[in-house]
Scaffold this active site. Structure first.
Site, PDB file in Angstrom:
ATOM      1  N   ARG A  61       6.057  -2.064  49.735  1.00 14.39           N
ATOM      2  CA  ARG A  61       5.872  -2.155  51.183  1.00 14.39           C
ATOM      3  C   ARG A  61       7.065  -2.815  51.870  1.00 14.39           C
ATOM      4  NH1 ARG A  61      -0.577  -3.623  51.326  1.00 14.39           N
ATOM      5  NH2 ARG A  61      -1.258  -1.446  51.384  1.00 14.39           N
ATOM      6  N   LYS A  64     -18.286  10.211  49.962  1.00 12.44           N
ATOM      7  CA  LYS A  64     -19.406  10.383  50.870  1.00 12.44           C
ATOM      8  C   LYS A  64     -19.056  11.143  52.127  1.00 12.44           C
ATOM      9  CE  LYS A  64     -21.551   6.402  51.465  1.00 12.44           C
ATOM     10  NZ  LYS A  64     -21.466   4.926  51.554  1.00 12.44           N
ATOM     11  N   GLY A 118      -6.946   3.286  55.763  1.00 14.82           N
ATOM     12  CA  GLY A 118      -7.867   3.285  56.906  1.00 14.82           C
ATOM     13  C   GLY A 118      -7.235   3.854  58.159  1.00 14.82           C
TER      14      GLY A 118
END
Ligand code: ADP
Ligand code: MG
Length: 390
Positions: free
Chosen positions: A36, A197, A370
């Site tokens: 990173r 899911k 996310g």
């Protein structure tokens, strides 16, 4: 991209306050993976080359609302110093009089690492007072932390209201490639969705369905669609609460949706489980679908062959178990060899293409799990929205 970047502002002699994602893994006070930090180097180098001084800020881990040496960014500053081949000063705090003094003393080319933004409770609350204190430290705000852009925190959103605010190169690249999934995509455009899911990704399904030419669905998510079509999925992961939604999507999507036709099934949820390949309407009682089968792979492969743009989010099976990783790895390899633009979003999907050894062959692998998901849902990320328009 309609947001200003570091190229659009004059940086000479300025103090640049830059949000980076230095939330890096550490052990015994040493950074164990500097990926990173390396990812932020192009912007850092550019800012310094323009004759600016640089203040870097980031969060690290989840300290409980106060200073905690265990979560200090000192090790990140040391790792950056090695990569840059020059000293990187370490501030004792994120904001405050002492840090302001250090900031004022910076000369062009100097680098100062601020302490963990999450040492302040106001960070996650997006407290305007904390944001103002941050803004005092610099003349220009640069955000290069795409992975945190879905959070409206003081260092990612609030501070942008008090300074000229532009994106760095990493942020620009993420927005550029993920933007292709939602604006003016190359066609044919094939989206692949998978993962555990369907309820996590309903908005992604709906948003991508409206934009793409074909939507391939695999992974645990496919189970609920297959159940909605009347297949007995036995002990497979099926979300009974989402069957109705799946049925509605099936009805409106028509032949845009491509679902598995066969499955690799397991007699228990275990890496060492017995496995066999069956058609999706022939799963015996007590068994569960943990991967897509060879016929499905051929079907998906035929669709992918036609694509000029492929966006992939979510593995095709439980790829953490080698016995059930074949579908995911095979899709990764198909994408690696295709001439299409290939964009990977999602944390587990990124690690799956890496595990398959083909991450470098993708056009773009998002660094933000996310954040990339919220982007694919069609949401505007607060950290992006707060930047100045071109
Ligand atoms: P991403 O992080 O790329 O968005 P998700 O977090 O949605 O992906 O899904 C990843 C998880 O889905 C993996 O841990 C994988 O084991 C699980 N998964 C995939 N297929 C199945 C399946 N058929 N049954 C149960 N879990 C599955
Ligand atoms: Mg995940």
């Amino acid at each position: 991209m309609n947001k200003k970047t570091v190229r659009d502002v004059d940086l000479k002699g300025k103090r640049v306050l830059m949000r980076v994602d230095f939330n890096v893994p550490m052990q015994d006070g040493v950074v164990t993976d500097d990926k990173r930090i390396r990812a932020a180097l192009p912007t850092i180098q550019y800012v310094l080359d323009q004759g600016a001084s640089l203040l870097l800020m980031s969060h690290l881990g989840r300290p409980k609302g106060g200073p905690d040496p265990q979560f200090s960014l000192k090790a990140a500053a040391e790792a950056l110093s090695k990569l840059l081949g020059k000293p990187v000063q370490m501030a004792p705090d994120t904001v405050g009089p002492e840090v302001e003094k250090m900031a004022a003393a910076l000369k062009p080319g100097d680098v100062l690492m601020l302490e963990n933004t999450r040492f302040h409770k106001g960070e996650e609350k997006n407290d305007p007072e904390l944001a103002r204190q941050m803004a005092k430290l610099g003349d220009i705000y640069v955000n290069d932390a795409f992975g945190s852009a879905h959070r409206a925190h003081a260092s990612t959103e609030g501070v942008a209201h008090y300074l000229p605010a532009v994106s760095g190169f990493l942020m620009e690249q993420e927005l550029e490639y993920l933007g292709r999934a939602t604006q003016n995509p190359e066609r044919p455009y094939v989206a692949i969705l998978g993962g555990a899911k369907i309820s996590d990704k309903i908005l992604v399904v709906e948003n991508l369905l409206a934009k793409c030419d074909k939507l391939i669905i695999g992974g645990g998510m496919a189970n609920t669609f297959l159940a909605a079509q009347g297949c007995d999925m036995a002990d497979s992961l099926v979300e009974s609460g989402s069957i109705e939604t799946a049925r509605n999507i099936l009805a409106s999507a028509g032949d845009k949706l491509v679902l598995p036709v066969d499955a690799v099934i397991a007699d228990r949820f275990d890496a060492e489980a017995d496995s066999q390949v069956v058609d999706v309407d022939k799963i015996p009682a007590g068994w569960r679908m943990l991967d897509i089968g060879p016929k499905t792979l051929a079907l998906f492969g035929a669709v992918l062959k036609t694509a000029r743009l492929v966006v992939w989010n979510g593995p095709m099976g439980v790829f953490e178990f080698p016995r059930f990783a074949e579908g995911t790895f095979a899709i990764a390899k198909l994408l690696a060899e295709s001439g299409a633009t290939t964009v990977i979003g999602g944390g587990d999907s990124a690690s799956a293409v890496k595990k398959a050894g083909v991450a470098k062959k993708m056009t773009h692998v998002s660094t933000g799990g996310g954040a990339s998901l919220e982007f694919l849902e069609g949401k505007e990320l607060p950290g992006v929205a707060a930047l100045n328009d071109k």
